[in-house]
Design a protein around this motif. Sequence first.
Motif, PDB file in Angstrom:
ATOM      1  N   HIS A   1      40.438  58.188  30.977  1.00  0.00           N
ATOM      2  CA  HIS A   1      41.784  57.622  30.607  1.00  0.00           C
ATOM      3  C   HIS A   1      42.682  58.558  30.340  1.00  0.00           C
ATOM      4  CE1 HIS A   1      39.489  53.638  29.819  1.00  0.00           C
ATOM      5  NE2 HIS A   1      40.884  53.158  30.503  1.00  0.00           N
ATOM      6  N   ARG A   2      43.885  58.394  30.850  1.00  0.00           N
ATOM      7  CA  ARG A   2      44.871  59.257  30.633  1.00  0.00           C
ATOM      8  C   ARG A   2      45.475  59.133  29.112  1.00  0.00           C
ATOM      9  NH1 ARG A   2      47.875  57.990  36.358  1.00  0.00           N
ATOM     10  NH2 ARG A   2      46.033  58.464  37.821  1.00  0.00           N
ATOM     11  N   ALA A   3      45.203  60.010  28.276  1.00  0.00           N
ATOM     12  CA  ALA A   3      45.469  59.980  26.969  1.00  0.00           C
ATOM     13  C   ALA A   3      47.116  59.822  26.654  1.00  0.00           C
ATOM     14  CB  ALA A   3      44.820  60.978  26.005  1.00  0.00           C
TER      15      ALA A   3
ATOM     16  N   PRO B   1      39.408  54.342  24.637  1.00  0.00           N
ATOM     17  CA  PRO B   1      39.501  55.052  25.749  1.00  0.00           C
ATOM     18  C   PRO B   1      38.305  55.690  26.069  1.00  0.00           C
ATOM     19  CG  PRO B   1      40.902  56.124  24.290  1.00  0.00           C
ATOM     20  CD  PRO B   1      40.347  54.943  23.731  1.00  0.00           C
TER      21      PRO B   1
ATOM     22  N   ARG C   1      42.516  64.801  33.187  1.00  0.00           N
ATOM     23  CA  ARG C   1      42.706  65.927  31.914  1.00  0.00           C
ATOM     24  C   ARG C   1      43.790  66.601  32.346  1.00  0.00           C
ATOM     25  NH1 ARG C   1      41.473  71.001  31.612  1.00  0.00           N
ATOM     26  NH2 ARG C   1      40.181  70.854  33.506  1.00  0.00           N
TER      27      ARG C   1
ATOM     28  N   ASP D   1      47.272  64.676  31.776  1.00  0.00           N
ATOM     29  CA  ASP D   1      47.653  64.770  30.332  1.00  0.00           C
ATOM     30  C   ASP D   1      48.279  66.119  30.003  1.00  0.00           C
ATOM     31  OD1 ASP D   1      47.090  62.152  29.679  1.00  0.00           O
ATOM     32  OD2 ASP D   1      44.953  62.649  29.030  1.00  0.00           O
TER      33      ASP D   1
ATOM     34  N   VAL E   1      47.324  53.415  26.983  1.00  0.00           N
ATOM     35  CA  VAL E   1      46.300  54.083  26.837  1.00  0.00           C
ATOM     36  C   VAL E   1      46.196  54.103  25.074  1.00  0.00           C
ATOM     37  CG1 VAL E   1      44.636  55.857  26.410  1.00  0.00           C
ATOM     38  CG2 VAL E   1      45.265  54.923  28.739  1.00  0.00           C
ATOM     39  N   LYS E   2      47.426  54.849  24.649  1.00  0.00           N
ATOM     40  CA  LYS E   2      47.898  55.218  23.475  1.00  0.00           C
ATOM     41  C   LYS E   2      47.911  53.856  22.624  1.00  0.00           C
ATOM     42  CE  LYS E   2      51.309  57.800  24.102  1.00  0.00           C
ATOM     43  NZ  LYS E   2      52.490  58.729  23.990  1.00  0.00           N
TER      44      LYS E   2
END
Length: 221
Positions: A199-201, A195, A92, A95, A206-207
């Motif tokens: 996960h690292r948005a 995700p 978090r 990000d 991930v995107k």
Amino acid sequence: MPGVKLTGEFVVSFRFEEEALSHGARRIAGVDEAGRGPLAGPVVAAAVIMHASAPITEVNDSKLLTAPVREALYTQIMERAASVGIGIVSSRIIDEINIYQATKLAMKQAIDAIEPPPDYLLIDGNMKLPVELPQMTIVKGDRLSFSVAAAGIVAKVTRDRLMMQFHDEYPQYGFDKHKGYATKSHREAILRHGPCPIHRAGFKGVKQPELPLFSSCDEEE
């Protein structure tokens, strides 16, 4: 002191620590991180003060060691080190502030966790840290400095253990195998399930998990 970039044979030794000692330093911490590249999980850093009087055979770049060897060395390092500090920054926060700043934050946390504090830092790579301590950056430091290599092992084992805990929570992603790195099976799991909270948005894999990714860590352990 300027950063060091060396070419040729890599030999882990105490020569950088000895140089710092010759300039009056007494508590020299090696600093390294694990987990800058994965698509999931925290970035973890460690700061380790080792003495030449307590060498440990096989200490090297953690990426060159098998998981069982890393675990065994982790135990020895924790028993013999003068001091160990660990920093953990969540996905978090990664990000929110980006992985570069998160890595520096984890390293600073690790350094701040050492008591009494170090008076000199040996840092893997070329990342200067915002701390009021003399520091030397060493490209490939985890293959050259014993203290940096020890820190890399502590960071890697700590992060792997965290990812095993996350596997229990989110077993559909296979974190027990790839530890969050961008392997084919991990990207396929993201496509199937979407995700999860660790996960690292902001990371491309991930995107847009359907896009091909190329990574030096793109292999399952």
